[in-house]
Design a protein around this motif. Structure first.
Motif, mmCIF file in Angstrom:
data_model
loop_
_atom_site.group_PDB
_atom_site.id
_atom_site.type_symbol
_atom_site.label_atom_id
_atom_site.label_comp_id
_atom_site.label_asym_id
_atom_site.label_seq_id
_atom_site.Cartn_x
_atom_site.Cartn_y
_atom_site.Cartn_z
ATOM 1 N N SER A 41 78.530 1.013 89.561
ATOM 2 C CA SER A 41 79.152 0.666 90.910
ATOM 3 C C SER A 41 80.595 0.200 90.506
ATOM 4 O O SER A 41 81.395 0.430 90.941
ATOM 5 C CB SER A 41 78.396 -0.506 91.564
ATOM 6 O OG SER A 41 78.289 -1.460 90.674
ATOM 7 N N LEU A 45 84.587 2.325 91.378
ATOM 8 C CA LEU A 45 85.666 1.879 91.972
ATOM 9 C C LEU A 45 87.020 2.131 91.461
ATOM 10 O O LEU A 45 88.007 1.802 91.920
ATOM 11 C CB LEU A 45 85.614 0.162 92.248
ATOM 12 C CG LEU A 45 84.182 -0.119 92.873
ATOM 13 C CD1 LEU A 45 84.396 -1.553 92.786
ATOM 14 C CD2 LEU A 45 84.431 0.453 94.367
ATOM 15 N N ASP A 47 88.221 5.007 90.632
ATOM 16 C CA ASP A 47 89.066 6.272 91.122
ATOM 17 C C ASP A 47 89.340 7.300 90.232
ATOM 18 O O ASP A 47 90.663 7.396 89.877
ATOM 19 C CB ASP A 47 90.165 5.650 92.001
ATOM 20 C CG ASP A 47 90.717 6.615 92.903
ATOM 21 O OD1 ASP A 47 90.077 7.539 93.187
ATOM 22 O OD2 ASP A 47 92.038 6.616 93.298
#
Length: 132
Positions: A41, A45, A47
């Motif tokens: 996770s 994030l 990208d």
């Protein structure tokens, strides 16, 4: 993630052949990195897009992997072992995403990549390292 929308890119040579087996392992590394990025996770994030490209002229040190983002220094690493270096590449991905201009010295990079840095190219908007 769609590569055209990603802020950061990991680019893997798909033509490099493993010196021991002669097999091309770039596509497998791409799949592995994509899987690891989406499974974590925190990493999801950051990208990142992972792309394969049919040659980065690192043939003397296969497998080559590059990190790139607009306005940041770019890096080229090799030789990369698909199975043993994936964790180090993801550690570098975290570091790279955290750096405003992408500039870091060899002591900041994961130890397993320290002697595998083939190039660091300043970003187009970066004056980091000028005069070194």
């Amino acid at each position: 993630m769609d590569a055209s929308q990603a802020i950061h890119r990991i680019i893997v040579c798909t033509l490099c052949r493993d010196p021991a087996t002669g097999t091309r392992t770039g596509e497998d590394l791409c799949a592995d990195l994509r899987s690891r990025l989406s499974a974590d996770s925190e990493m999801a994030l950051l990208d990142y897009a992972v792309e394969g490209i049919a040659c980065m002229a690192g043939c003397a040190r296969p497998l080559t992997v590059a990190f790139q983002a607009a306005g940041k220094a770019s890096y080229l690493f090799g030789p990369i072992d698909r199975q043993t270096d994936a964790v180090e590449l993801l550690e570098f991905a975290k570091l790279y995403a955290s750096l405003a201009d992408g500039w870091c010295n060899s002591g900041q990079r994961p130890a397993g990549l320290a002697d595998k840095t083939l190039a660091r190219i300043p970003g187009s908007n970066s004056a980091a390292g000028v005069g070194i």
